[in-house]
Design a protein around this motif. Structure first.
Motif, PDB file in Angstrom:
ATOM      1  N   ALA A 264      -2.514 -12.549   7.381  1.00 30.26           N
ATOM      2  CA  ALA A 264      -2.256 -11.278   8.056  1.00 30.26           C
ATOM      3  C   ALA A 264      -3.384 -10.306   7.746  1.00 30.26           C
ATOM      4  CB  ALA A 264      -0.924 -10.691   7.610  1.00 30.26           C
ATOM      5  N   ARG A 265      -3.858  -9.617   8.778  1.00 31.20           N
ATOM      6  CA  ARG A 265      -4.928  -8.642   8.601  1.00 31.20           C
ATOM      7  C   ARG A 265      -4.413  -7.264   8.219  1.00 31.20           C
ATOM      8  NH1 ARG A 265      -8.724  -9.650  13.972  1.00 31.20           N
ATOM      9  NH2 ARG A 265      -9.001 -11.911  13.746  1.00 31.20           N
ATOM     10  N   GLU A 266      -3.132  -7.028   8.472  1.00 33.38           N
ATOM     11  CA  GLU A 266      -2.645  -5.663   8.341  1.00 33.38           C
ATOM     12  C   GLU A 266      -1.166  -5.648   7.977  1.00 33.38           C
ATOM     13  OE1 GLU A 266      -4.277  -2.066  10.887  1.00 33.38           O
ATOM     14  OE2 GLU A 266      -2.698  -3.107  11.982  1.00 33.38           O
ATOM     15  N   LEU A 267      -0.777  -4.694   7.135  1.00 31.31           N
ATOM     16  CA  LEU A 267       0.614  -4.435   6.827  1.00 31.31           C
ATOM     17  C   LEU A 267       0.979  -3.075   7.416  1.00 31.31           C
ATOM     18  CD1 LEU A 267       0.952  -5.465   3.064  1.00 31.31           C
ATOM     19  CD2 LEU A 267       1.397  -6.846   5.085  1.00 31.31           C
ATOM     20  N   VAL A 268       2.090  -3.028   8.135  1.00 30.79           N
ATOM     21  CA  VAL A 268       2.564  -1.779   8.728  1.00 30.79           C
ATOM     22  C   VAL A 268       3.850  -1.382   8.004  1.00 30.79           C
ATOM     23  CG1 VAL A 268       3.300  -0.596  10.826  1.00 30.79           C
ATOM     24  CG2 VAL A 268       1.569  -2.410  10.961  1.00 30.79           C
ATOM     25  N   VAL A 269       3.821  -0.259   7.324  1.00 36.30           N
ATOM     26  CA  VAL A 269       4.964   0.200   6.543  1.00 36.30           C
ATOM     27  C   VAL A 269       5.906   0.988   7.446  1.00 36.30           C
ATOM     28  CG1 VAL A 269       5.724   1.556   4.552  1.00 36.30           C
ATOM     29  CG2 VAL A 269       3.545   0.312   4.468  1.00 36.30           C
ATOM     30  N   THR A 270       7.117   0.473   7.625  1.00 38.78           N
ATOM     31  CA  THR A 270       8.111   1.111   8.501  1.00 38.78           C
ATOM     32  C   THR A 270       9.293   1.661   7.728  1.00 38.78           C
ATOM     33  OG1 THR A 270       9.346  -0.942   8.863  1.00 38.78           O
ATOM     34  CG2 THR A 270       7.477  -0.520  10.323  1.00 38.78           C
ATOM     35  N   VAL A 271       9.215   1.660   6.407  1.00 43.54           N
ATOM     36  CA  VAL A 271      10.318   2.147   5.577  1.00 43.54           C
ATOM     37  C   VAL A 271      10.400   3.667   5.703  1.00 43.54           C
ATOM     38  CG1 VAL A 271      11.290   2.228   3.262  1.00 43.54           C
ATOM     39  CG2 VAL A 271       9.932   0.249   3.984  1.00 43.54           C
ATOM     40  N   THR A 272      11.572   4.175   6.013  1.00 43.88           N
ATOM     41  CA  THR A 272      11.732   5.622   6.195  1.00 43.88           C
ATOM     42  C   THR A 272      11.961   6.345   4.870  1.00 43.88           C
ATOM     43  OG1 THR A 272      14.076   5.240   6.682  1.00 43.88           O
ATOM     44  CG2 THR A 272      12.581   5.424   8.554  1.00 43.88           C
ATOM     45  N   ASN A 273      12.681   5.710   3.949  1.00 47.72           N
ATOM     46  CA  ASN A 273      12.961   6.330   2.645  1.00 47.72           C
ATOM     47  C   ASN A 273      11.948   5.817   1.622  1.00 47.72           C
ATOM     48  OD1 ASN A 273      14.000   7.587   0.414  1.00 47.72           O
ATOM     49  ND2 ASN A 273      15.842   6.312   0.281  1.00 47.72           N
ATOM     50  N   ARG A 274      10.867   6.565   1.451  1.00 46.82           N
ATOM     51  CA  ARG A 274       9.804   6.114   0.552  1.00 46.82           C
ATOM     52  C   ARG A 274       9.996   6.603  -0.874  1.00 46.82           C
ATOM     53  NH1 ARG A 274       4.493   6.871   4.486  1.00 46.82           N
ATOM     54  NH2 ARG A 274       5.399   5.807   6.304  1.00 46.82           N
ATOM     55  N   ARG A 275      11.075   7.310  -1.116  1.00 42.40           N
ATOM     56  CA  ARG A 275      11.365   7.745  -2.472  1.00 42.40           C
ATOM     57  C   ARG A 275      12.331   6.791  -3.168  1.00 42.40           C
ATOM     58  NH1 ARG A 275      12.080  14.348  -1.817  1.00 42.40           N
ATOM     59  NH2 ARG A 275       9.975  14.738  -0.986  1.00 42.40           N
ATOM     60  N   SER A 276      12.797   5.814  -2.443  1.00 43.25           N
ATOM     61  CA  SER A 276      13.716   4.835  -3.032  1.00 43.25           C
ATOM     62  C   SER A 276      12.978   3.975  -4.056  1.00 43.25           C
ATOM     63  CB  SER A 276      14.310   3.959  -1.925  1.00 43.25           C
ATOM     64  OG  SER A 276      14.988   2.853  -2.477  1.00 43.25           O
ATOM     65  N   LYS A 277      13.720   3.549  -5.084  1.00 42.23           N
ATOM     66  CA  LYS A 277      13.113   2.689  -6.106  1.00 42.23           C
ATOM     67  C   LYS A 277      12.775   1.319  -5.552  1.00 42.23           C
ATOM     68  CE  LYS A 277      17.578   1.019  -7.847  1.00 42.23           C
ATOM     69  NZ  LYS A 277      18.440   0.885  -9.046  1.00 42.23           N
ATOM     70  N   GLU A 278      13.339   0.994  -4.371  1.00 37.52           N
ATOM     71  CA  GLU A 278      13.041  -0.296  -3.748  1.00 37.52           C
ATOM     72  C   GLU A 278      11.732  -0.282  -2.962  1.00 37.52           C
ATOM     73  OE1 GLU A 278      14.855  -2.745  -4.487  1.00 37.52           O
ATOM     74  OE2 GLU A 278      16.554  -1.680  -5.383  1.00 37.52           O
ATOM     75  N   PHE A 279      11.156   0.893  -2.771  1.00 33.46           N
ATOM     76  CA  PHE A 279       9.918   0.985  -2.002  1.00 33.46           C
ATOM     77  C   PHE A 279       8.775   0.354  -2.811  1.00 33.46           C
ATOM     78  CE2 PHE A 279       6.154   3.367  -0.432  1.00 33.46           C
ATOM     79  CZ  PHE A 279       6.203   2.947   0.895  1.00 33.46           C
ATOM     80  N   PRO A 280       8.081  -0.665  -2.253  1.00 29.10           N
ATOM     81  CA  PRO A 280       7.107  -1.452  -3.026  1.00 29.10           C
ATOM     82  C   PRO A 280       5.744  -0.772  -3.147  1.00 29.10           C
ATOM     83  CG  PRO A 280       7.258  -2.340  -0.807  1.00 29.10           C
ATOM     84  CD  PRO A 280       8.254  -1.212  -0.881  1.00 29.10           C
ATOM     85  N   VAL A 281       5.691   0.330  -3.884  1.00 32.56           N
ATOM     86  CA  VAL A 281       4.439   1.075  -4.010  1.00 32.56           C
ATOM     87  C   VAL A 281       3.354   0.215  -4.658  1.00 32.56           C
ATOM     88  CG1 VAL A 281       3.344   3.111  -5.018  1.00 32.56           C
ATOM     89  CG2 VAL A 281       5.695   3.254  -4.168  1.00 32.56           C
ATOM     90  N   GLY A 282       3.700  -0.459  -5.752  1.00 32.09           N
ATOM     91  CA  GLY A 282       2.713  -1.274  -6.457  1.00 32.09           C
ATOM     92  C   GLY A 282       2.170  -2.390  -5.600  1.00 32.09           C
ATOM     93  N   ASP A 283       3.043  -3.077  -4.888  1.00 32.34           N
ATOM     94  CA  ASP A 283       2.592  -4.172  -4.020  1.00 32.34           C
ATOM     95  C   ASP A 283       1.661  -3.673  -2.917  1.00 32.34           C
ATOM     96  OD1 ASP A 283       3.846  -6.093  -5.416  1.00 32.34           O
ATOM     97  OD2 ASP A 283       5.321  -6.631  -3.879  1.00 32.34           O
ATOM     98  N   LEU A 284       1.986  -2.536  -2.347  1.00 33.17           N
ATOM     99  CA  LEU A 284       1.150  -1.987  -1.278  1.00 33.17           C
ATOM    100  C   LEU A 284      -0.219  -1.582  -1.819  1.00 33.17           C
ATOM    101  CD1 LEU A 284       3.806   0.182   0.606  1.00 33.17           C
ATOM    102  CD2 LEU A 284       2.808  -1.974   1.373  1.00 33.17           C
ATOM    103  N   LEU A 285      -0.256  -1.036  -3.035  1.00 36.32           N
ATOM    104  CA  LEU A 285      -1.532  -0.687  -3.650  1.00 36.32           C
ATOM    105  C   LEU A 285      -2.357  -1.938  -3.911  1.00 36.32           C
ATOM    106  CD1 LEU A 285      -3.431   1.393  -4.883  1.00 36.32           C
ATOM    107  CD2 LEU A 285      -2.151   1.217  -7.034  1.00 36.32           C
ATOM    108  N   ASP A 286      -1.715  -3.010  -4.375  1.00 37.29           N
ATOM    109  CA  ASP A 286      -2.432  -4.278  -4.594  1.00 37.29           C
ATOM    110  C   ASP A 286      -3.028  -4.797  -3.280  1.00 37.29           C
ATOM    111  OD1 ASP A 286      -1.832  -4.236  -7.264  1.00 37.29           O
ATOM    112  OD2 ASP A 286      -0.062  -5.531  -7.079  1.00 37.29           O
ATOM    113  N   CYS A 287      -2.287  -4.656  -2.182  1.00 36.14           N
ATOM    114  CA  CYS A 287      -2.791  -5.110  -0.883  1.00 36.14           C
ATOM    115  C   CYS A 287      -4.023  -4.308  -0.465  1.00 36.14           C
ATOM    116  CB  CYS A 287      -1.705  -4.975   0.187  1.00 36.14           C
ATOM    117  SG  CYS A 287      -0.369  -6.180   0.032  1.00 36.14           S
ATOM    118  N   ALA A 288      -3.948  -2.985  -0.639  1.00 36.01           N
ATOM    119  CA  ALA A 288      -5.084  -2.135  -0.274  1.00 36.01           C
ATOM    120  C   ALA A 288      -6.311  -2.485  -1.104  1.00 36.01           C
ATOM    121  CB  ALA A 288      -4.710  -0.671  -0.450  1.00 36.01           C
TER     122      ALA A 288
END
Length: 463
Positions: A204-228
């Motif tokens: 995959a060339r791109e990840l599109v984040v569609t999560v509306t609640n980004r303050r949830s503890k389930e939001f994968p901030v670390g994984d997204l940073l690793d991808c970037a």
């Protein structure tokens, strides 16, 4: 997609346009040289370059005006031939008009037919090669959506509905705990591995984040940073819609996106260029359409003998109210009760002549006077009545952002969306207006002008 002067353009469409421009230039130049060499005639080089460039640019404009750079890459040779014929016919008519003004660009009776034939053949062959290449999996953009809620479903629908030259392959959606799943079960990707390894495994060339609640503890901030950091592009749903649909979606919009997202050029340079464009475009259209306006005036008088023009208060830049001028297309006292009413696509108040004036957009031509007066631009959000603006500003967030620039005779919402006659339609059109306000440029104005020509010629779009 590539970004040109803040506007997103399909790479494949841009390459196709450049290749066809080159092929048309080459066809005209080579054919002219060979023809005049065989005839032992005289042909000045400066005339050759000017004639060839004019021919190529007029044909490119004609194909753009008829939507030749907005269609599917999966059309065959028969469909290509059918679509090219009216484009070259329009190009021939425009060239004939230019030759009447500038005779020095005329190739000659015999060579002109040869150049048109060679140019059409070159365009067909170029398109077949490009369209065949576009079907390659190597040119598909492979996407993974992070999230499985309603926004993910809308993004998937947009990706699957693309009919232009930019093709997608949706790998699937990564479910996020706490979101109500709105995507098909078959589209859900298995969890348990990192987003980076998943992106690499599926190429995959791109990840599109569609999560509306980004303050949830389930939001994968670390994984997204690793991808970037790992070279996989990460964007949010708002950017995806802005890039692929020329919309700034209200349901995925955060104030920070408008504040920190760039754009909104209101510089002196941009204002000066836009004013020059407004005057030139409006002046040319007024000059060309003057006979049409005289016929429209005669038809209105003959139809019911009422007034030719209709003035109505509209809201302009910074909330200032002005009177917009139009040919009258409705019966006299159309709003006799005194309560403003939404105009509809098949409004019963429209007169017999008015129906054709509205269909061909002739009733809008007197607004060139509003442009000359500086109350409107040629391109911009359509001005709305104060009664509806007050209601829409209360009900729709960010609605007044569209009043940060001058309203326009035509605009992105007018060429992309159908007739608006309700609050829901106003929301849909606002998403295009916000895109234009954020990304407005001379380049985008020219594209909207070309799209407007297509709307008038083919009867598509809205008002």
């Amino acid at each position: 997609m590539i970004r040109i002067f803040s506007h997103y353009v399909s790479k494949m469409a841009f390459v196709l346009l450049l290749l066809e421009l080159l092929m048309l230039l080459t066809s005209a130049s080579v054919a002219s040289v060979l023809w005049f060499s065989d005839q032992h005639g005289q042909f000045r080089a400066d005339n050759l370059y000017l004639s060839s460039l004019t021919f190529a640019l007029v044909i490119i404009f004609s194909m753009s005006a008829l939507g030749m750079y907005q269609h599917s890459s999966r059309e065959g040779i028969r469909t290509t031939l059918i679509r090219i014929m009216p484009s070259f016919a329009l190009g021939f008519a425009l060239l004939s008009a230019l030759i009447a003004v500038r005779p020095e660009i005329y190739f000659g009776r015999g060579i002109s037919s040869v150049i048109f034939a060679i140019g059409a053949t070159a365009v067909v062959l170029t398109r077949l090669v490009v369209f065949k290449s576009a079907e390659s999996a190597l040119l598909e953009a492979r996407l993974i959506f992070v999230g499985n809620g309603p926004l993910a479903r809308e993004c998937m629908d947009l990706a699957h509905s693309k009919i232009g030259l930019h093709q997608f392959s949706v790998v699937g959606c990564v479910p996020i705990a706490g979101e109500d799943s709105c995507v098909p079960t078959a589209a859900l990707l298995p969890v348990g591995e990192s987003l980076l390894s998943m992106a690499r495994r599926y190429e995959a060339r791109e990840l599109v984040v569609t999560v509306t609640n980004r303050r949830s503890k389930e939001f994968p901030v670390g994984d997204l940073l690793d991808c970037a950091l790992g070279g996989v592009r990460v964007i949010d749903a708002a950017t995806f819609f802005e890039r692929e649909a020329c919309q700034i979606r209200l349901d995925s919009l955060q104030p920070s996106y408008l504040i920190f997202g760039g754009g909104f050029d209101q510089s002196f340079w941009r204002a000066s260029v836009k004013r020059c464009f407004d005057l030139v475009a409006s002046g040319c259209i007024t000059l060309v359409s003057l006979p049409v306006m005289l016929l429209a005036a005669a038809a209105i008088t003959f139809d019911d003998g009422g007034p030719l023009f209709y003035q109505q208060e509209r809201v302009g830049k910074d909330g200032r109210v002005f009177n917009v001028l139009k040919f009258r297309s409705m019966r006299i006292n159309a709003e006799a009760p005194g309560v403003p009413t939404w105009a509809a696509a098949n409004d019963p108040r429209v007169t017999r002549v008015g129906r054709y004036l509205r269909m061909l957009r002739i009733d809008e031509l007197p607004q060139m006077l509003n442009v000359f007066k500086g109350e409107m631009s040629f391109v911009g959000p359509r001005p709305e009545r104060a009664f509806f603006v007050d209601q829409l500003a209360r009900d729709i967030p960010y609605y007044n952002v569209r009043h940060s620039i001058k309203p326009g005779v035509t605009g992105l919402a007018q060429v992309r969306y159908q007739y608006g006659a309700s609050v829901d339609d106003a929301i849909q059109k606002l998403q295009y207006d916000l895109y234009y306000v954020k990304n407005n440029s001379l380049f985008l104005d020219l594209l909207i002008l070309i799209d407007t020509v297509q709307v008038v010629l083919l009867g598509k779009g809205s008002r």
